[in-house]
Structures are given as structure tokens and as C-alpha cells.
Write a protein that holds these residues in place. Structure first.
Motif, PDB file in Angstrom:
ATOM      1  N   TRP A   1      14.451 -41.479  37.898  1.00  0.00           N
ATOM      2  CA  TRP A   1      14.279 -40.431  38.862  1.00  0.00           C
ATOM      3  C   TRP A   1      15.110 -39.266  38.309  1.00  0.00           C
ATOM      4  CZ3 TRP A   1      16.342 -40.561  44.698  1.00  0.00           C
ATOM      5  CH2 TRP A   1      15.491 -39.296  45.397  1.00  0.00           C
TER       6      TRP A   1
ATOM      7  N   HIS B   1      10.276 -43.499  39.222  1.00  0.00           N
ATOM      8  CA  HIS B   1       9.418 -43.141  40.193  1.00  0.00           C
ATOM      9  C   HIS B   1       8.314 -42.522  39.772  1.00  0.00           C
ATOM     10  CE1 HIS B   1      12.670 -43.187  43.542  1.00  0.00           C
ATOM     11  NE2 HIS B   1      13.288 -43.474  42.470  1.00  0.00           N
TER      12      HIS B   1
ATOM     13  N   ASP C   1       5.174 -45.575  45.199  1.00  0.00           N
ATOM     14  CA  ASP C   1       6.359 -44.437  44.971  1.00  0.00           C
ATOM     15  C   ASP C   1       7.248 -44.761  43.903  1.00  0.00           C
ATOM     16  OD1 ASP C   1       7.743 -42.265  46.015  1.00  0.00           O
ATOM     17  OD2 ASP C   1       9.340 -43.527  46.725  1.00  0.00           O
ATOM     18  N   MET C   2       7.695 -45.959  43.682  1.00  0.00           N
ATOM     19  CA  MET C   2       8.777 -46.261  42.862  1.00  0.00           C
ATOM     20  C   MET C   2       8.945 -47.710  42.320  1.00  0.00           C
ATOM     21  SD  MET C   2      12.184 -46.282  45.556  1.00  0.00           S
ATOM     22  CE  MET C   2      13.196 -46.851  44.301  1.00  0.00           C
TER      23      MET C   2
END
Length: 532
Positions: free
Chosen positions: A214, A222, A296-297
Motif C-alpha cells: 500500500w 492492496h 480489497d487487499m
């Protein structure tokens, strides 16, 4: 003769239908870009403060008291640059159809985009990063705005890679729209910074772990810190690729024995290679095959690990967990746009297949049918109130991906490509909100329910949201005008040249007469689409 007359009649009717479609699409495009301009102007007036060299974006704006408060982070600020680029793209597309609109707005939007770029410097800071394969001082953009230029906090978690990626995208667009080299220089710099964040540590099989965290202060990887880079990397590849391109980009990586090394490579090779690598990594790690959209991640422990000491201290790999988190529209949107761009330049079947699957699955997953006054609408994810959540802009990312994917989308719903269904839904929702809830060229985050649906203070909005809506309208204008030109080319594909084998691009302009000599892409000839 009995056979010829019906055939001529059918041809005439088809031509008339195409002319009508061309006119309707152009009229809608003009309406959309005018509204987009109005919304951007209103947001710049109410959502910003300071002079042209000190522009500061408010975090929120109250539509009743007409007061702004707080300071926006760099991410919402980037949305203002995005909206200006989208309006410029629409104005360029409609220059011939609306010369006065172009003349009245083009130069001032170019000027204001330059001012936004200049004042981006209040988010800039400089620091030294020990990354996976090199140690280097970088001047990039922090999350928060500083009161003085170039002094923003950017160490640790104060900068994230996705912010640099969104900026990179808009800076490449700005370069393509204005020809100003300053945009390209900064875009390339940010692209190289993000590539430097790629986990190039090798696993036990000698393969890179891959993925971009990130930010340099995080171990989690992410969707939003990988997918957004694909599209601008493809654009940079196209910009730099020439017959005489030299190997003048220094590329850093790790040898099997752990040695950090580097070599000179061509920009275009590195950028296309990473566009493909990032796409492949995210599809493998974060695609949810049961829903057809993206996680998302990948979570991870928080402590950053290093190998070596002193001048040879480099970041080390940290294992991540399983995919998790909410399936946000933008994470699917960046991969859809990536598939469209990679298919456009490579014509590789896997990107075409992915694009069509994601067009279908994303529409099914995110767009929920609802009825208002006997009319069926499709609602897209929203938030309970304007001060919290980012779904308004997330949806914008997915919508613009549908624009990119539309030329190649063959999966169909109700007789139309899924991308077209989605885009018409966005158009319908924006039109409804504009006609029912417009407050001085500002719209509520819930386009179908209005301002009073929010909890807390229903009168509050963000410039972030308004710039997203404006960008959507401008890109819908681009899409409608492309549709109009495609319909015109299908209606009379030979009108621009006597050759019966003339090929036209989707803007309705003649591209050439020999398909073998044309670049890869989609063309219209003799009323049919042809993919090179």
C-alpha cells in the motif's frame, strides 16, 4: 428489380436509423459536457480557497451555509485534475460539433489544470527510501497538504503508492491533452517510484513475490496500490516506444544469490512488462472467481523487515495473508481498464476474455435494480453520508473503465453490451439527480434519493464527490460522441474516400486503406467492425 427495391429500402432505413442515432448521441454528448463544465466551475468556486498560486481544496462544503471547511488530502485533490482532464478530452472530441463551446472553455481549463499542477507542490516532500533493490532519495506526494511548498511529510505511512498512481494517470492524460512536457516528466518519475515499490524479492523457486505494498510504510498489498498503475504504464509505453528508442532507464532487481543489481533498459520495455506483471499478479492474488470482482487487499504484519546494514540495507519480503476486505467498485474498475488497454495493444485473447467476464460480473454484482415512479434504475454503491466513505469516486473509476472496455465488450444483457448497459445506467442516474436535486451545480452522493437521505448533516458534500460526477459526465460525453461517429461511419463508411476498402477509426476518421499497415485497434469498414 423486385429484389433490389426492398434491399435499397432496407439500406435506406438502416442509414436513417444510424443518422438518428448519430444526432441523439451528439446532442447527449453536448449536454453532458456542458453540465460537466458547470459542475467543475462551481466546485472550483465553492470547494477551493486561495489564489491561483496557493489553491487549497476544502475537505467539505455546506451547500446551505455556503461554507467550506478542512483541507482535502492529495487523493481528492487529484480528482480535480482528473475532472479537468476529462472535460478537456470531451472538448477535444466535440471541437468540430461545438466550436464556440471549445473556444470558450478549452484554454481556461488548460490554464486551470496547470494551476492545479503547480499547487500540487504543497503536497510534495522529499525523503530517502530503502526499498527492495535500491536506496534513493525521492521527491513525491504526501497524504496531507503542507502550508509551504515542498515540505509535506512523506516518510513512513505519510505517503502511499496508490496516491502516486492516480496522479501518474492524470499527469499522463494532461500531457496527451496539452503536449506540456512537464506533465510527462513528473508522470514518468512517479511511475518509476511505484515500480520501485514492486516486491522483487525471490521465493524458493527463484520467482519474484511480486505486488506493490500500500505504501513504503506498509506490508499489506492492496488492489488499489497495484491496479491503478496498469493503464498509465500502457500509455507511457506508447509514448516512449519508437524505432530508435535507447536503453536509458536504469532498472533495479535482485539476483538469485540476493545481490542487488541494475541495468539499463528501454522505457517502453519496462513499462509494458510491468503493466503485464502487475495485471497478472493482481488477477492471481486478488480476483474472486466466485463473484467475478476483486478483493480489497492481502493483509500482513505491520513491521517492515530489512536485510543488510548501513549503505546495503534493503527492504525484505514479508508474507501476506489471504485476500480480504470489501469488494469496492474501483478495484474492479482499474483491472477492467487494464484489460482493455492491454488487449488494445497486444490483442492477446486472455485480456479479451477477462474484459468480457468482468463487464458482465461487475454489472451483475454492483448495479442493483430499483424502481422510482414506475421507472427502473440501477443504483451503484453509495455511502450513508457524505463525510464518510468514498464510493462516489470509486464508482467513477469503474464507469470510466466501462468507457475503455466498451469497444471490445461482446457479452450482452437485454440486447446490449454489458458496458453499454452500465454506462446508460450512470447516464440515467446523473440525469435524474441533475433534474431533481441540483444545488448550484452540485449533486448529492445518493443520486436517486437526494440530499435528505444522509444522516448527520444532509447539506454537506465534498469537492471530491462533485469532481467525480463532473468527470463522469465528461467521459460519458466522450463515449456518446464516439458512438455517434461510429454510427456515422457504419452509415456511410466510404463517404470520406473513394476506396471501397477504407478503414475508419471509432472517431469516424479515415485511418487508411491497407489494414496490414494500420496500428492494432478496432476499425470500421463497409459497415462492419474489424479488429486488427
Amino acid at each position: 428489380m423486385k429484389r433490389i427495391i426492398p434491399a435499397l429500402l432496407l439500406s435506406f432505413l438502416v442509414s436513417c436509423n444510424n443518422v438518428a442515432a448519430t444526432t441523439a448521441s451528439s446532442e447527449q454528448a453536448l449536454t453532458d459536457v456542458r453540465r460537466a463544465i458547470e459542475m467543475v466551475d462551481a466546485t472550483m468556486l465553492h470547494g477551493f480557497t486561495g489564489g491561483t498560486t496557493t489553491l487549497r481544496m476544502y475537505d467539505t462544503y455546506n451547500t446551505q451555509t455556503q461554507q467550506g471547511s478542512g483541507t482535502a488530502d492529495v487523493w481528492p485533490y487529484t480528482a480535480a485534475m482528473e475532472a479537468h482532464c476529462s472535460v478537456l478530452e470531451a472538448l477535444d472530441m466535440l471541437k468540430d460539433e461545438a466550436p464556440e463551446l471549445y473556444q470558450d472553455n478549452h484554454d481556461r481549463f488548460v490554464t486551470r489544470l496547470k494551476q492545479l499542477f503547480d499547487c500540487l507542490d504543497f503536497y510534495r516532500g522529499t525523503y530517502t527510501l530503502n526499498s527492495y533493490a535500491q536506496i534513493k532519495s525521492w521527491s513525491i506526494y504526501g497524504v496531507h497538504r503542507s502550508n509551504t511548498r515542498g515540505s509535506a511529510a512523506v516518510t513512513g505511512i505519510e505517503n502511499v503508492y496508490d496516491d502516486q498512481m492516480w496522479l501518474c494517470r492524470e499527469l499522463v492524460r494532461a500531457y496527451r491533452l496539452t503536449g506540456d512536457d512537464a506533465y510527462l516528466t513528473k508522470a514518468e518519475y512517479l511511475a518509476n517510484y511505484c515500480i520501485d515499490g514492486w516486491d522483487c524479492c525471490l521465493d524458493q523457486n527463484g520467482q519474484e513475490y511480486g505486488g506493490i505494498t500500500w505504501g513504503p510504510g506498509y506490508n499489506s498489498k492492496h488492489s488499489c496500490s497495484n491496479g491503478p498503475l496498469i493503464q498509465p504504464l500502457v500509455w507511457l509505453y506508447e509514448i516512449y516506444k519508437t524505432d530508435d528508442e535507447q536503453q536509458n532507464l536504469r532498472y533495479f532487481y535482485i539476483l538469485p544469490d540476493g545481490t542487488r543489481t541494475n541495468e539499463m533498459r528501454r522505457h517502453s520495455d519496462v513499462y509494458l512488462d510491468f503493466a503485464k506483471k502487475i495485471y497478472a499478479w493482481q488477477k492471481q492474488k486478488l480476483y474472486n472467481s466466485s463473484t467475478g470482482v476483486y478483493w480489497d487487499m492481502l493483509g500482513a504484519p505491520g513491521e517492515i523487515k530489512y536485510v543488510g546494514e548501513g549503505r546495503n540495507k534493503y527492504r525484505d519480503h514479508v508474507d501476506t495473508g489471504n485476500p480480504t476486505g470489501t469488494a469496492y467498485t474501483y478495484n474492479t474498475g482499474t483491472m477492467l481498464a487494464g484489460a482493455a488497454e492491454l488487449y488494445r495493444i497486444t490483442a492477446e485473447q486472455n485480456y479479451f476474455d477477462d474484459l468480457n467476464t468482468v463487464c458482465q460480473k461487475s454489472f451483475t454484482y454492483f448495479a442493483k435494480g430499483t424502481r422510482i415512479g414506475g421507472v427502473v434504475f440501477r443504483s451503484w454503491p453509495s455511502d450513508p453520508k457524505a463525510e464518510e466513505g468514498f464510493n462516489t469516486w470509486f464508482d467513477d473509476v469503474l464507469m470510466r473503465a466501462y468507457v475503455d472496455a466498451y469497444p471490445y465488450n461482446t457479452t450482452v444483457y437485454n440486447g446490449l453490451p454489458y458496458a453499454q448497459n452500465a454506462l446508460e445506467s450512470f447516464q440515467q442516474n446523473l440525469d435524474y439527480a441533475y433534474e431533481h436535486f441540483n444545488r448550484s451545480a452540485m449533486l448529492p452522493i445518493n443520486l436517486l434519493e437526494g440530499w435528505d437521505v444522509s444522516t448527520g448533516n444532509p447539506d454537506v458534500t465534498k469537492g471530491f464527490h462533485q469532481m467525480a460526477f463532473a468527470s463522469e459526465l465528461a467521459m460519458l460525453a466522450v463515449w456518446h460522441q464516439r458512438m455517434a461517429r461510429e454510427a456515422a461511419a457504419v452509415s456511410s463508411p466510404r463517404s470520406a474516400a473513394p476506396s471501397s476498402h477504407a478503414y475508419f477509426n471509432l472517431n469516424g476518421r479515415k485511418a487508411g486503406t491497407d489494414l496490414d499497415t494500420l496500428p492494432q485497434g478496432l476499425y470500421v469498414t463497409k459497415g462492419k467492425k474489424v479488429l486488427k
